[in-house]
Design a protein around this motif. Structure first.
Motif, PDB file in Angstrom:
ATOM      1  N   THR A  30       0.851  -1.183   0.000  1.00  0.00           N
ATOM      2  CA  THR A  30       0.000   0.000   0.000  1.00  0.00           C
ATOM      3  C   THR A  30       0.887   1.232   0.000  1.00  0.00           C
ATOM      4  O   THR A  30       1.841   1.324   0.766  1.00  0.00           O
ATOM      5  N   ASN A  50      -3.724   0.627  -2.989  1.00  0.00           N
ATOM      6  CA  ASN A  50      -3.194  -0.738  -3.094  1.00  0.00           C
ATOM      7  C   ASN A  50      -2.474  -0.905  -4.428  1.00  0.00           C
ATOM      8  O   ASN A  50      -2.999  -0.549  -5.477  1.00  0.00           O
ATOM      9  N   GLU A  94      -7.333  -1.407  -7.472  1.00  0.00           N
ATOM     10  CA  GLU A  94      -5.898  -1.419  -7.200  1.00  0.00           C
ATOM     11  C   GLU A  94      -5.146  -0.947  -8.433  1.00  0.00           C
ATOM     12  O   GLU A  94      -5.706  -0.892  -9.527  1.00  0.00           O
TER      13      GLU A  94
END
Length: 173
Positions: A30, A50, A94
């Motif tokens: 992260t 992420n 992500e």
């Protein structure tokens, strides 16, 4: 269609390296990226994004990055969904990294600007250029970046604190 993301931030924890059933490396981490403005209390907020990185880049990230490391990520946004153990649908957004730049020297908590991993186009040539420096130089005192040999002390723009006298007609803009 365009799906391109460029981020610079600090890792919130060490990267997690795993391998698929086929033996392909995948690392996740992260990245905390500061927002460009302050909230009403005058504090800077951050977004926690992420990141997923594959293959050799994943192994490099796991080996050279740690919690607090400054990193640059170039990639694309990907969304996916799955059902968790409770049967609820979970949606994930992500960034799938194509390139991870290590923006600090190893073991440093701040500053720097050196890359320890290779981007896909650098893996074939074997050169890892430093962030913001000519290709092939790794921050050494003798740099060769296709413009001839020069020493870092030969900077023509490094004055002794005196203003540089340049005629307006010589400026390109």
């Amino acid at each position: 269609m365009i799906n391109r993301v460029v981020l610079v931030g600090r890792l919130t924890k060490d990267p997690e390296l795993r391998y698929t059933a086929n033996g392909i490396a995948v690392a996740t981490f992260t990245l905390a990226v500061n927002r460009p403005f302050s909230n009403q209390q005058g504090n800077r907020e951050a977004d926690f994004i992420n990141i997923v990185v594959w293959r050799k880049q994943a192994e490099n990230a796991a080996n050279f990055l740690k919690k607090g490391s400054l990193a640059g990520v170039d990639g694309r946004i990907q969304t996916r969904s799955f059902d968790n153990n409770e049967g609820r649908r979970i949606f994930m957004t992500e960034v799938v990294a194509e390139s991870v730049q290590f923006l600090e020297p190893r073991g440093s908590s701040q500053g720097g600007g050196q890359q320890y991993g290779n981007t896909p186009d650098q893996q074939s040539s074997g050169s890892g250029s430093g962030y913001g420096s000519p290709a092939g130089s790794q921050g050494s005192s003798n740099q060769s970046g296709g413009f001839g040999q020069s020493s870092s002390n030969d900077d023509p723009f490094a004055g002794e604190g005196k203003p540089i006298d340049i005629d307006d007609d010589d400026l390109p803009f």
